[in-house]
Design a protein around this motif. Structure first.
Motif, PDB file in Angstrom:
ATOM      1  N   ALA A  72      31.332  47.578  12.819  1.00 25.40           N
ATOM      2  CA  ALA A  72      31.173  47.593  14.136  1.00 25.40           C
ATOM      3  C   ALA A  72      30.449  46.248  14.529  1.00 25.40           C
ATOM      4  O   ALA A  72      29.484  45.851  13.904  1.00 25.40           O
ATOM      5  N   LEU A  73      31.023  45.686  15.690  1.00 22.70           N
ATOM      6  CA  LEU A  73      30.398  44.450  15.831  1.00 22.70           C
ATOM      7  C   LEU A  73      29.186  44.628  16.933  1.00 22.70           C
ATOM      8  O   LEU A  73      28.978  45.505  17.508  1.00 22.70           O
ATOM      9  N   THR A  74      28.062  43.622  16.810  1.00 23.02           N
ATOM     10  CA  THR A  74      27.119  43.816  17.778  1.00 23.02           C
ATOM     11  C   THR A  74      26.514  42.423  17.997  1.00 23.02           C
ATOM     12  O   THR A  74      27.024  41.504  17.254  1.00 23.02           O
ATOM     13  N   ILE A 168      31.453  32.739   9.039  1.00 21.80           N
ATOM     14  CA  ILE A 168      31.526  31.267   9.375  1.00 21.80           C
ATOM     15  C   ILE A 168      32.516  31.091  10.426  1.00 21.80           C
ATOM     16  O   ILE A 168      33.563  30.430  10.058  1.00 21.80           O
ATOM     17  N   PRO A 169      32.343  31.584  11.571  1.00 20.30           N
ATOM     18  CA  PRO A 169      33.550  31.487  12.683  1.00 20.30           C
ATOM     19  C   PRO A 169      33.769  30.087  13.101  1.00 20.30           C
ATOM     20  O   PRO A 169      32.770  29.113  13.589  1.00 20.30           O
ATOM     21  N   ASP A 170      35.196  29.589  13.119  1.00 19.32           N
ATOM     22  CA  ASP A 170      35.592  28.497  14.050  1.00 19.32           C
ATOM     23  C   ASP A 170      35.896  29.234  15.314  1.00 19.32           C
ATOM     24  O   ASP A 170      36.970  29.030  15.727  1.00 19.32           O
ATOM     25  N   THR A 171      34.896  29.526  16.041  1.00 18.25           N
ATOM     26  CA  THR A 171      34.938  30.392  17.395  1.00 18.25           C
ATOM     27  C   THR A 171      35.999  29.495  18.263  1.00 18.25           C
ATOM     28  O   THR A 171      36.744  30.432  18.907  1.00 18.25           O
ATOM     29  N   ASN A 172      36.037  28.353  18.462  1.00 18.13           N
ATOM     30  CA  ASN A 172      36.563  27.574  19.427  1.00 18.13           C
ATOM     31  C   ASN A 172      37.828  26.718  18.799  1.00 18.13           C
ATOM     32  O   ASN A 172      38.574  26.182  19.675  1.00 18.13           O
ATOM     33  N   THR A 201      35.478  33.656   6.437  1.00 22.39           N
ATOM     34  CA  THR A 201      36.077  32.829   7.606  1.00 22.39           C
ATOM     35  C   THR A 201      36.566  33.546   8.707  1.00 22.39           C
ATOM     36  O   THR A 201      37.005  34.423   8.576  1.00 22.39           O
ATOM     37  N   HIS A 202      36.385  32.915   9.854  1.00 19.98           N
ATOM     38  CA  HIS A 202      36.890  33.832  11.165  1.00 19.98           C
ATOM     39  C   HIS A 202      37.289  32.555  11.942  1.00 19.98           C
ATOM     40  O   HIS A 202      36.494  31.956  12.819  1.00 19.98           O
ATOM     41  N   CYS A 203      38.589  32.224  11.784  1.00 16.43           N
ATOM     42  CA  CYS A 203      39.200  31.096  12.538  1.00 16.43           C
ATOM     43  C   CYS A 203      39.974  31.487  13.740  1.00 16.43           C
ATOM     44  O   CYS A 203      40.854  32.256  13.712  1.00 16.43           O
TER      45      CYS A 203
HETATM   46  O1  KIV Z   1      34.921  34.265  17.362  1.00 18.57           O
HETATM   47  C1  KIV Z   1      34.019  34.572  16.937  1.00 18.57           C
HETATM   48  O2  KIV Z   1      32.986  33.906  16.832  1.00 18.57           O
HETATM   49  C2  KIV Z   1      33.848  36.107  16.869  1.00 18.57           C
HETATM   50  C3  KIV Z   1      32.540  36.567  16.602  1.00 18.57           C
HETATM   51  C4  KIV Z   1      31.873  37.742  17.373  1.00 18.57           C
HETATM   52  C5  KIV Z   1      32.390  37.072  14.893  1.00 18.57           C
HETATM   53  O3  KIV Z   1      34.717  36.805  17.199  1.00 18.57           O
END
Ligand code: KIV
Ligand code: ZN
Length: 499
Positions: A72-74, A168-172, A201-203
């Motif tokens: 679950a995200l917070t 380590i997200p590459d959010t953008n 990773t979260h790209c």
């Molecule tokens: O893209 C992102 O940085 C996210 C974070 C909330 C994990 O989705």
């Protein structure tokens, strides 16, 4: 280094944030069970503090799923963490995913804070979450644009505070693969205690590099990847699960292994696409309609001589079944139930009866019903309770005549009729409907897509309508494209008409 790569699926959280893709709890459970069958290690089930619906979905998915960890995200905020812990109380394996923006842009503009203060908040959040669960993941939002030296300090601090996984997200979706890979390597070279956590990773795919960045991360030591089915997600989407799973399978020389049962990839892709009303682009890698279709003569000739000439993977390995069963009007309820179950849709009782009725209606119009048709039938919510229903639609159109439509609708039990002309049958029908509804609406997007082939095919219509400054999404599927268009329009209206 261990070569097992953990698959963290965020279809039900980051994927579900896409406008128009929202699922109800029953549909989310259906997807979660399919993800379990697919073999994902972690299911991010929602952001509990964001709404009662999200909270409830995390509760119900926790009850429904056994093997994967439910996450679950917070935000790095105590009340969010309290809500996540409460929502996860029935999960057999649970994880809280907390975090905060770490790039200078986020620190300054989002939090009006300083680098030191952000580290303090991060550490506090991890320690607070560890009071509830043993498995805490920390995300450094916008890590892609975070200075590597500072990022290493944040990662070291949160691992010391008890984070078991660091994301380590590459959010953008900004990074180049070489830079993202170098970022992960930098962390392995500079963070004390990094072996006490898994690096994830979260790209995002804003520049079309999400999969390349994810794999660059893995090649530099990341051992969890955050992905979605069909790569759905905000804006240009997230890294797609099927692409990474098949890259690791095809390049077995890399020695990387996942728990994914790749033969479940295609049915899972179809299910998510149909429940979320999100078409898969035909040329999408692995799961697009054309992904294995060789059309040039040279390619066809080569494939007929030996598949390896132009096929780097076997379509059966991703669950594309040439011999998939086709149902007809003579197929019984049990055959329908069985085929839907193979596709991951388990229907019983009233829902099965209603779906069977719709199946027979469709089988009357279309000789052979394939898996895509079935997924649409299985995903269609039962519209009987809708405020506004289409009673009848009659259109005349053709060459040399002005298209005209008569429409009859039922609005909460009251009957209305209208007729209108237009520049085509859809325009005429919608003009007639507008006379009844008397609200100002503008169609912003309108796509018609065939499911398969043949003039008797079912078509899917996706529509976006603007009303009083807000966008509403509608969907329908029908063998008649005018009816499907009008039903999709009515689906949009039903989203706001009660107000
Ligand atoms: O893209 C992102 O940085 C996210 C974070 C909330 C994990 O989705
Ligand atoms: Zn994201």
């Amino acid at each position: 280094m261990d070569n097992r790569v953990y698959i963290f699926d965020t279809t039900l959280r980051d994927g579900e944030q896409v406008p128009g893709c929202q699922l109800n709890t029953v549909e989310k459970i259906q997807v979660a069970k399919q993800l379990e069958a697919l073999g994902v290690d972690v299911i991010e089930a929602g952001f509990p503090v964001s709404s009662p619906g999200d909270f409830n979905s995390v509760v119900e998915i926790s009850k429904a799923v056994t093997w994967p960890t439910i996450c679950a995200l917070t935000r790095a905020v105590e009340k969010d963490i309290d809500a996540a812990a409460e929502a996860l109380k029935f999960a057999k394996h649970k994880r809280i995913h907390t975090g905060i923006g770490t790039s200078d842009s986020h620190i300054k503009y989002k939090f009006n804070s300083t680098r030191e203060e952000i580290i303090e908040r991060a550490v506090k959040a991890v320690k607070y979450a560890r009071r509830y669960v043993d498995d805490v993941e920390f995300y450094c939002e916008d890590a892609g644009r975070t200075d590597n030296d500072y990022l290493a300090r944040v990662v070291e601090a949160v691992i010391k505070a008890g984070a078991t996984v660091v994301n380590i997200p590459d959010t953008n979706g900004y990074c180049l693969p070489a830079d993202f890979g170098a970022k992960i390597k930098y962390l392995f070279d500079h963070v004390d205690g990094i072996d006490n956590a898994i690096i994830s990773t979260h790209c995002h795919n804003d520049l079309g590099m999400a999969t390349a960045n994810t794999m660059a991360g893995v090649l530099n030591g990341a051992r969890q990847i955050e992905v979605t089915i069909n790569g759905i997600g905000e804006r240009a989407g997230n890294t797609s699960l099927e692409e990474c799973a098949m890259i690791m399978k095809c390049h077995h020389d890399l020695g990387l292994v996942t728990n994914i049962n790749t033969q479940k990839i295609y049915p899972t892709s179809r299910m998510v696409s149909s429940l979320m009303n999100m078409p898969v682009q035909p040329n999408k890698a692995i799961v697009g309609r054309n992904a294995f279709a060789h059309s040039s003569g040279i390619h066809q000739d080569g494939v007929l001589k030996n598949k390896s000439t132009y096929e780097i993977m076997d379509p059966h390995d991703v669950g594309i079944d040439d011999n998939s069963i086709v149902l007809t009007a003579r197929s019984g309820r049990a055959a329908l139930k069985h085929r839907l179950a193979v596709l991951g849709v388990n229907l019983e009782g009233e829902r099965l009866d209603k779906t069977y009725e719709k199946f027979l209606e469709l089988a009357d119009k279309k000789k052979e019903i394939n898996d895509d048709d079935l997924l649409i039938l299985g995903g269609v919510d039962i519209k009987e309770n809708h405020h506004l229903k289409l009673d009848f639609l009659q259109v005349t159109s053709g060459v040399g005549v002005r298209p005209v439509a008569s429409v009859g609708v039922d609005i909460a039990g009251e009957k209305f009729e209208a007729a209108a002309t237009g520049n085509g049958p859809v325009d005429a029908s919608i003009n007639a409907l507008k006379q009844i509804i008397k609200r100002h609406m503008t169609i912003k997007e309108f796509t018609i897509q065939s499911i398969n082939k043949g003039s008797d095919d079912t078509c899917k219509v996706h529509m976006q309508v603007e009303h009083e400054g807000r966008i509403y999404y509608g969907f329908s599927a029908n063998t008649d494209i005018v009816s499907a268009s009008v039903e999709a329009y009515i689906d949009c209206i039903n989203k706001f008409v009660r107000k």
